[in-house]
Design a protein around this motif. Structure first.
Motif, short mmCIF file in Angstrom:
data_model
loop_
_atom_site.label_atom_id
_atom_site.label_comp_id
_atom_site.label_asym_id
_atom_site.label_seq_id
_atom_site.Cartn_x
_atom_site.Cartn_y
_atom_site.Cartn_z
N ALA A 1 43.61 46.68 10.37
CA ALA A 1 44.60 46.60 11.43
C ALA A 1 44.86 45.20 11.85
N SER A 2 44.16 44.42 12.17
CA SER A 2 44.11 42.88 12.60
C SER A 2 45.04 42.18 11.73
N LEU A 3 44.63 42.25 10.44
CA LEU A 3 45.09 41.57 9.24
C LEU A 3 46.49 41.88 9.07
N ARG A 4 46.57 43.16 9.26
CA ARG A 4 48.26 43.75 9.17
C ARG A 4 48.99 43.19 10.31
N ASP B 1 50.16 39.45 23.15
CA ASP B 1 49.17 38.05 23.26
C ASP B 1 48.55 38.13 22.03
N ILE B 2 48.89 37.84 20.59
CA ILE B 2 48.12 38.11 19.37
C ILE B 2 46.85 37.14 19.29
N LYS B 3 47.00 36.06 20.05
CA LYS B 3 45.64 35.38 20.00
C LYS B 3 44.43 35.66 20.73
N VAL B 4 44.53 36.79 21.12
CA VAL B 4 43.38 37.58 22.10
C VAL B 4 42.55 38.37 20.72
N LEU B 5 43.12 38.35 19.65
CA LEU B 5 42.02 38.79 18.51
C LEU B 5 41.16 37.66 18.03
N GLY B 6 41.39 36.40 18.23
CA GLY B 6 40.63 35.46 17.49
C GLY B 6 39.29 35.64 18.18
N PRO B 7 38.93 35.39 19.59
CA PRO B 7 37.45 35.35 19.66
C PRO B 7 36.75 36.54 19.27
N ALA C 1 47.61 55.15 21.09
CA ALA C 1 47.54 55.98 22.57
C ALA C 1 46.07 56.00 23.03
N ILE C 2 44.87 56.30 22.37
CA ILE C 2 43.77 56.36 22.53
C ILE C 2 43.17 55.11 23.13
N ALA C 3 43.56 53.78 22.39
CA ALA C 3 43.25 52.81 22.64
C ALA C 3 43.81 52.30 24.02
N ILE C 4 44.80 52.55 24.32
CA ILE C 4 45.57 52.30 25.62
C ILE C 4 44.84 53.16 26.83
N GLU C 5 44.40 54.38 26.33
CA GLU C 5 43.70 55.07 27.57
C GLU C 5 42.42 54.43 27.86
N LEU C 6 41.78 53.84 26.52
CA LEU C 6 40.44 53.25 26.85
C LEU C 6 40.51 52.14 27.77
N GLU C 7 41.53 51.62 27.87
CA GLU C 7 41.50 50.31 28.64
C GLU C 7 41.35 50.41 30.28
N ASN C 8 41.72 51.48 30.87
CA ASN C 8 41.74 51.84 31.97
C ASN C 8 40.83 53.26 32.27
N ALA D 1 49.51 48.27 18.70
CA ALA D 1 49.64 47.26 19.64
C ALA D 1 48.43 46.39 19.53
N THR D 2 48.84 45.02 19.71
CA THR D 2 47.71 44.17 19.83
C THR D 2 46.71 44.50 20.57
N SER D 3 46.95 44.87 21.81
CA SER D 3 46.08 45.35 23.06
C SER D 3 45.29 46.59 22.47
N SER D 4 45.84 47.39 21.75
CA SER D 4 45.09 48.53 21.29
C SER D 4 44.16 48.11 20.00
N ILE D 5 44.33 47.39 19.29
CA ILE D 5 43.62 46.71 18.32
C ILE D 5 42.39 45.85 18.88
N TYR D 6 42.73 45.11 19.96
CA TYR D 6 41.79 44.38 20.56
C TYR D 6 40.58 45.48 21.33
N GLN D 7 41.13 46.52 22.07
CA GLN D 7 40.14 47.37 22.55
C GLN D 7 39.31 48.13 21.23
N ILE D 8 39.84 48.40 20.29
CA ILE D 8 38.93 49.15 19.19
C ILE D 8 37.99 47.98 18.72
N LEU D 9 38.41 46.73 18.63
CA LEU D 9 37.51 45.62 18.37
C LEU D 9 36.41 45.57 19.20
N LEU D 10 36.73 45.68 20.75
CA LEU D 10 35.57 45.69 21.64
C LEU D 10 34.55 46.81 21.26
#
Length: 1358
Positions: free
Chosen positions: A828-831, A852-858, A695-702, A778-787
């Motif tokens: 989390a990404s590996l899982r 879109d799980i491929k966003v984790l790649g870059p 939930a926190i990662a989703i809030e971070l996006e906006n 969610a993948t989008s949440s992991i992406y925000q945490i990675l960023l």
């Protein structure tokens, strides 16, 4: 009309045709003597001429038949004499001339006349019979109607009389000439059917002409009328039991209906096929050998496999004695075709023409198999064992998905199958329900019956049955929602729309949907096992995704249950202890509270995104609600209650400490149980933390910049708590109540919460998670945490540490938190990547959770570059102060974990067509801090030109990614001795390299070879990976050439009996004393893979040998079998050269034993190849080709002799180390290994001798037949006795000598030997000299020694 009157007194009186008919009638009554004029040859022309007059009458058919019958009757009542025989011949000949001139009608009367003639053919002289046969054969072209073929019934008996008579000169030649004339004539469709019916009467026909008849029949069957085909097939099956070739008959029938008639797919053709199948089934019951021919046809040649073959096999399978074999042949044919295609597709050395042939075979099999098999599914699912019935269920699922409407005809059978649902094995029941779900939207009856079955299943105690039921319920609800969205409500009967007041009074009557009907079952799920609840929570999220208006009823449904574990007043309390129970000293999970909160959180998030702003009235009615003001307020209260609860839980987790959640006990008796409960609490809390972090990662996006600062701080605090809980899962409590963390050195032990595979996790029940649980993040949440982690890493620098040193310094604290955040994001990404295949592509949660799980790649790749670009990762740094050592180790672990995630993501991209752009995104990442030394900068221009030449965009992206990122990283990691990281990079390159064109694969193989020549790698595992990489990307024949070069250097490092070992290879520094065993193992694995390839190829050569011989004249030397044969010879020759280095090498266990086993298997294949060159009796001998002769030569020179020396040296060393540890086990293995090798060698040489005799070519001129074949087997019993008293010296070890059986003299072969190498020259009968033959004949002299043991070798051991 009167006859001629003679002026003499002896002349017969005038006669008429009517008098002759009347005379025959009177003779039947009185039996008086016949008049003398019948015996007079002078009256015969007059008697025969009456046929012409009767042909002109109005009732010519009946009139002619009456007259002919009278004449034949009168002749038959007179003793046989030449005069009457001549009259009968003239009558028959005249009759058939009138018949073919169309003066005699072709009807039933003419058929009776022909049958009457057939009864009296024995009265006709045999030379006259030949004239009749010639007349009939000459008029074959005039047969256009069925009745036109009536006279042909006289041919078989006439030929029988002629063949057994001495009157006709060369009667046998005449009979065969008649058959040849029939074969060479033009057959109409009527004549073809008639000839087939006559063939069974040709008892004297030879096999060659029988085959010619069959070939012409099958060539003309396409023109036969459909209604005549069943009878024609029946006649052919009769011929098969009367001496004709059964294989030819069966093959022709199958080819005709499966290939020629395949395009005619109308109902009449299907009816004809059904009748033909009945005939085949009846014929097989009468003659089971016909069934064996059907099985043998499919087994020997997959090209005969078509849709008609399938139904014939199933029909034959109805015969009890052939049931198992027919079904096994069918399965084997399908599996073999796919296996051959898969092997041919992946094989690097197989010619393209063979790959195309196997592809066509698979396509033909697929087209045939898709026609059929529904009737036996029910019986086999119920009667077979669970593991045996699963393939049938998969087949049923394919039919349901591909042919739903035809399957509706079998709903009754499917309902009968569902009656056994609660009695089935759990896995079978689950698979069956999942398979039948697609049919429910087409059949309301099946849907209602399924609901009834699910109600029964919910009352079963077995968890697997309940899981199958809840999955079916959720899928049914989703299907109904999808149907409503599509505008066709096929799941409920149409009814008038009720008003709000009516709906309030009768909520369950009008507009009742499946949600309401199944609400009771959903309520029951809340009191069942934790896995059942977890699946239901996931299903509710799917329903909200499909129909957002069900969010409100879902909140009302879940809120009472949630309040059992959550309390706000008077004090906030999260009753985690209620989520599990203890039973008989064991703790069991009762409520997956984290799954419940994840379900609620996702529904609230979906509401916030505006998907459930307005509610449909019928959605609220599904649980008995009407849209009154009170219910509207209750709906809002349910959602608000969950929203407030999540906020309080989030605040509580942020402000709390580990001690607030986990209790301690001082009671030693209950310490173990409390530890288990604490582990469960930690497990549930870690899941709840993931929900909150999502939930926190989703809030971070906006969020705004100011909000992001607070959210990032909260994120770091919760990740720190999550790490503490993760450690708690692996803690052990001591007597003083203090918990000690069990260290986890390997990153792969704890990559994610679902990947705990250690013994502690396995034995402590609560940590065993449901295998079907999907991640909460969610993948989008992991992406925000990675960023976020990426941003913090840039801010704090790359010198990070997870240690707790210098806790007072804020910068160090930030660095530590950043490290924990990166580790959490990577796990989390590996899982996320590993769990991606858990959900099907059409699952609603697939998009929500994985997106879109491929966003984790870059980000992962950028993270690797950023971590690498920090302070130098020098191994000497680890020897310095603790702080520096810890920092370097942490960075290495994070780099390794990042690369593991990236590798798994790339692996996933090869399995999913939706991730094809991943490589493109990775190729667009700009490397940072790239060191272009160590040979990297020299070839950049060449690499750029190579990339520009690539036309395919995907291939270009792969090449760019390898050149820009993987190769530079690999060079630097190898230079820094980061071997684990280098291995992961090599694995990624190998995965992508296998998808590249041949030119690029060889290019990267050369790059790997350059690494082998320029790097001194002391790590054995990494060296093995580099060698495997270099060989795998070097296409044949380069792979074995590279392997031979490395084996030559490995020989120098290992040493041999003639040379001392060196420490390191000069050509390949990678081969040294530290890596020699690993590299030797890698090369032996390559040898094993080549031997396996040869095993497949030899089997295919055996199967296609007869076919290859038949098509030799058509294809010449380019026949598929000969092409494969030559490829096998070249591959075997390269393998011999590679093995020749190992047989002179000093090897350490277990490599010698492995080498001997591989050599034995290889010699077995060589023996099979040689045996194939020896033709069967009566066949022409093909000269051994140049490639075959060269293979035999180098095998004898380089391999056979050195192998005997290798065995002797190996046994000598074992005798010297008789007291060594484990020697008994090695001796036991040797007792099977060495005799088998000797047997296979001599078996190969035996066939070489036989081939040399029949081909007149000495293939053993390079063999050293004087080599001693003696080998010694150490007696394990004596060794064990010697090991018991260690002070006694070892006795001499017993040895036995293998007796080389002399080759038996072969029978003389055909003098004509066809050459396959040039222009088909025949081998001369004269061998040229006796000396050459003497070289071939080898005397068998073996020294026989007395032994205490007898070794028996068998071909089965190889």
């Amino acid at each position: 009309m009167t006859g001629r009157v003679s002026d003499s007194c002896n002349s017969p009186p005038p006669i008429t045709d009517m008098e002759i008919v009347r005379l025959a009638q009177q003779h039947q009554q009185t039996g008086a003597a016949l008049p003398s004029y019948l015996l007079s040859p002078a009256s015969h022309p007059t008697i025969v001429s009456f046929l012409n007059s009767r042909c002109d009458s109005l009732t010519s058919s009946l009139s002619v038949t009456e007259y002919v019958s009278a004449i034949v009757y009168l002749i038959s009542q007179t003793p046989q004499n030449s005069s009457l025989s001549s009259l009968l011949f003239s009558l028959i000949l005249s009759y058939f001339r009138l018949f073919y001139s169309a003066r005699i009608p072709h009807d039933t009367n003419s058929l009776k006349t022909v049958h009457l003639f057939a009864l009296h053919l024995d009265r006709i002289p045999r030379n006259d019979l030949a004239s009749i046969v010639d007349l009939l054969v000459a008029n074959l072209s005039m047969i256009v109607e069925p009745d036109d073929a009536q006279p042909l019934d006289l041919i078989p008996p006439s030929l029988d009389f002629i063949r057994s008579s001495d009157e006709v000169q060369r009667a046998g030649d005449y009979v065969y000439s008649v058959l040849d004339r029939i074969i060479s004539s033009n057959w109409s469709k009527i004549l073809l059917v008639k000839i087939v019916s006559l063939l069974r009467d040709f008892s004297f026909i030879d096999k060659g002409r029988a085959r010619e008849f069959l070939e012409k029949v099958f060539a003309g069957m396409e023109g036969v009328d459909l209604q005549d085909l069943p009878s024609l097939v029946y006649q052919l099956l009769v011929l098969a039991s009367k001496g004709f070739s059964k294989r030819d008959v069966i093959e022709g029938i199958v080819h005709f209906f499966g290939t020629i008639m395949e395009s005619k797919t109308n109902s009449i053709v299907r009816q004809v096929e059904g009748t033909v199948l009945l005939h085949v089934n009846f014929a097989v019951k009468q003659d089971p050998s016909l069934g064996q021919e059907v099985l043998g046809l499919v087994k020997s040649d997959l090209r005969a496999f078509n849709h008609f073959t399938v139904v014939v096999l199933l029909s034959v399978g109805r015969v009890r004695r052939l049931n198992e074999s027919s079904i096994e042949i069918l399965k084997t044919a399908v599996a073999t075709s796919y296996h051959d295609h898969k092997f041919a597709r992946n094989c690097k050395w197989l010619p393209d023409i063979l790959k195309e042939e196997y592809l066509q075979t698979v396509q033909r099999v697929e087209k045939a198999v898709t026609r059929a098999i529904i009737e036996q599914c029910k019986f086999r699912i119920l009667s077979l064992k669970p593991e045996q019935s699963m393939p049938i269920i998969k087949l049923l699922g394919f039919l349901v998905q591909s042919y739903p409407y035809p399957m509706l005809e079998h709903v009754t059978r499917l309902k009968e199958l569902l009656d056994y649902f609660t009695f089935m094995h759990g896995q079978v029941a689950t698979s069956l329900v999942t398979t039948l779900l697609p049919l429910m939207k087409f059949s309301t009856d099946l849907q209602s019956y399924m609901i009834l079955v699910m109600r029964k299943a919910m009352f079963r105690r077995e968890e697997t049955v309940r899981i199958a039921a809840i999955n079916a319920i959720i899928d049914m609800l989703l299907a109904e929602k999808q149907s409503k969205r599509d505008g066709s409500d096929s799941f409920q009967e149409s009814s008038s729309q009720a008003s709000c007041s009516q709906q309030a009074e009768l909520p369950c009557v009008m507009k009742m949907g499946l949600f309401q009907e199944l609400s009771g079952l959903l309520q029951r799920c809340l009191s069942q096992q934790a896995r059942v609840k977890g699946i239901m929570y996931q299903g509710l999220v799917k329903l909200v995704l499909q129909d957002p208006f069900t969010a409100g009823p879902t909140f009302d449904f879940l809120l009472p249950h949630f309040r059992c574990f959550y309390c706000e007043e008077p004090d906030f309390r999260l009753a985690l202890s209620c989520c599990f129970k203890s039973d008989n000293g064991k703790v069991c999970l009762e409520e997956p509270l984290d799954c419940l909160l994840s379900c609620v959180s996702w529904i609230l998030i979906l509401q916030q995104h505006g998907k459930t702003d307005h509610c449909m009235e019928d959605s609220w009615a599904c649980f008995g609600f009407s849209l009154t003001q009170e219910n509207e307020a209750g709906r809002n209260l349910s959602a608000a209650a969950f929203f407030n609860a999540l906020l309080k839980i989030r605040k509580f987790l942020r402000n709390g400490h580990l001690e607030d959640f986990l209790g301690q006990t001082q009671d030693p008796g209950s310490r173990s149980l409390e530890e288990e409960k604490d582990s469960y609490c930690a497990l549930i809390l870690s899941g709840i933390l993931e929900v909150v972090l999502n939930a926190i990662a989703i809030e971070l996006e906006n969020a705004t910049d100011e909000e992001k600062v607070n959210l990032e701080e909260e994120l770091l605090e919760l990740v720190d708590l999550y790490e503490s809980l993760e450690k708690e899962v692996f803690t052990a409590k001591h007597g003083n109540g203090i918990k000690r963390v069990i260290p986890r050195s390997a990153v792969q032990d704890t990559p994610a919460k679902t990947d705990h595979n250690t013994k502690e996790w396995h034995h402590s029940g609560p940590m065993t998670l449901s295998p079907d649980r999907i991640p909460f993040l969610a993948t989008s949440s992991i992406y925000q945490i990675l960023l976020t982690a990426f941003k913090l890493l840039k801010t704090t620098g790359s010198n990070i540490s997870t240690g707790s040193q210098n806790n007072g310094k804020p910068s160090c604290k930030t660095s530590t938190s950043c490290s924990k955040l990166i580790a959490f994001a990577l796990k989390a990404s590996l899982r996320q990547v590993k769990s991606f295949p858990l959900l099907s592509n059409n699952d609603p949660l697939k998009t929500l959770i994985y997106g879109d799980i491929k966003v984790l790649g870059p980000p992962l790749l950028k993270l690797v570059w950023l971590l690498k670009s920090g302070p130098e990762l020098d191994m000497d740094q680890k020897k310095k102060e603790s702080k520096g050592r810890k920092s370097v180790e942490d960075r290495e672990e994070l780099i390794y974990l990042s690369l593991i995630c990236l590798k798994e993501l790339i692996t996933l991209s090869f399995q999913s067509c939706h991730l094809t752009n991943l490589i493109k995104d990775l190729a667009s990442v700009t490397p940072t801090g790239c060191n272009l030394e160590n040979g990297m900068g020299a070839g950049l221009d060449d690499d750029h030109e190579l990339v520009l030449q690539i036309e395919d965009q995907l291939t270009k992206n792969r090449q760019l990614f390898i050149e820009k990122s993987i190769k530079p990283l690999c060079f630097e990691f190898l230079a820094l001795s980061l071997f684990r990281e280098s291995e992961v990079l090599l694995d990624m390159t190998l995965m992508m390299g296998n998808k590249l064109p041949c030119k690029l694969r060889n290019y990267h193989g050369a790059w790997a070879i350059d690494i082998c020549k320029s790097n001194t790698i002391m790590n054995s595992k990494t060296a093995k990976s580099v060698v495997a990489f270099a060989i795998c990307l070097s296409l044949p024949p380069n792979d074995l050439i590279v392997a031979q070069d490395m084996a030559a250097e490995l020989l120098k490092v290992n040493g041999s009996g003639e040379s001392d070992p060196v420490k390191k290879s000069e050509t390949y520094p990678l081969i040294n004393h530290s890596t020699k065993n690993a590299i030797g193992s890698s090369l032996l694995q390559l040898i094993e893979s080549v031997v396996l390839d040869l095993d497949w190829a030899v089997r295919k050569l055996k199967a296609s040998f007869a076919i290859t011989q038949r098509c030799l004249d058509q294809y010449g030397e380019k026949a598929p079998g000969l092409i494969l044969e030559e490829a096998v010879y070249l591959r075997s020759e390269a393998l011999v050269n590679l093995l020749s280095f190992f047989v002179v090498m000093n090897l350490k266990d277990p490599h010698p034993e492995q080498l001997l086993r591989l050599a034995a298997r290889f010699y077995k294949h060589l023996a099979s190849l040689t045996k194939l060159r020896i033709p069967p009796k009566g066949s022409k001998q093909l000269l051994p080709g140049v490639k075959f002769q060269k293979l035999a030569e180098i095998t004898c020179k380089k391999l056979t002799g050195p192998l005997y020396n290798f065995v002797a040296l190996m046994q000598q060393r074992q005798q010297e180390n008789a007291q060594a540890k484990g020697i008994i086990g090695r001796i036991k293995r040797e007792n099977k290994c060495i005799p088998d090798l000797i047997f296979q060698i001599e078996d190969y040489e035996k066939y070489l001798i036989q081939l040399s005799k029949v081909s007149k070519i000495n293939l053993l001129r390079h063999a050293k037949r004087s080599t001693a074949r003696d080998f010694k087997i150490l007696d394990s019993k004596k060794i064990s006795r010697e090991e018991e008293p260690p002070n006694h010296e070892a006795d001499q070890i017993n040895a036995i000598a293998s007796q080389n059986k002399s080759c038996e003299e072969e029978e003389s072969m055909s003098d004509k030997v066809l050459s396959a190498e040039s222009d088909g020259a025949v081998v001369a009968e004269d061998s040229g000299s006796e000396s050459e033959a003497c070289d071939i004949v080898v005397k068998n002299k073996r020294a026989r020694t007395r032994t205490d043991k007898v070794v028996r070798d068998s071909d089965d051991e190889s």
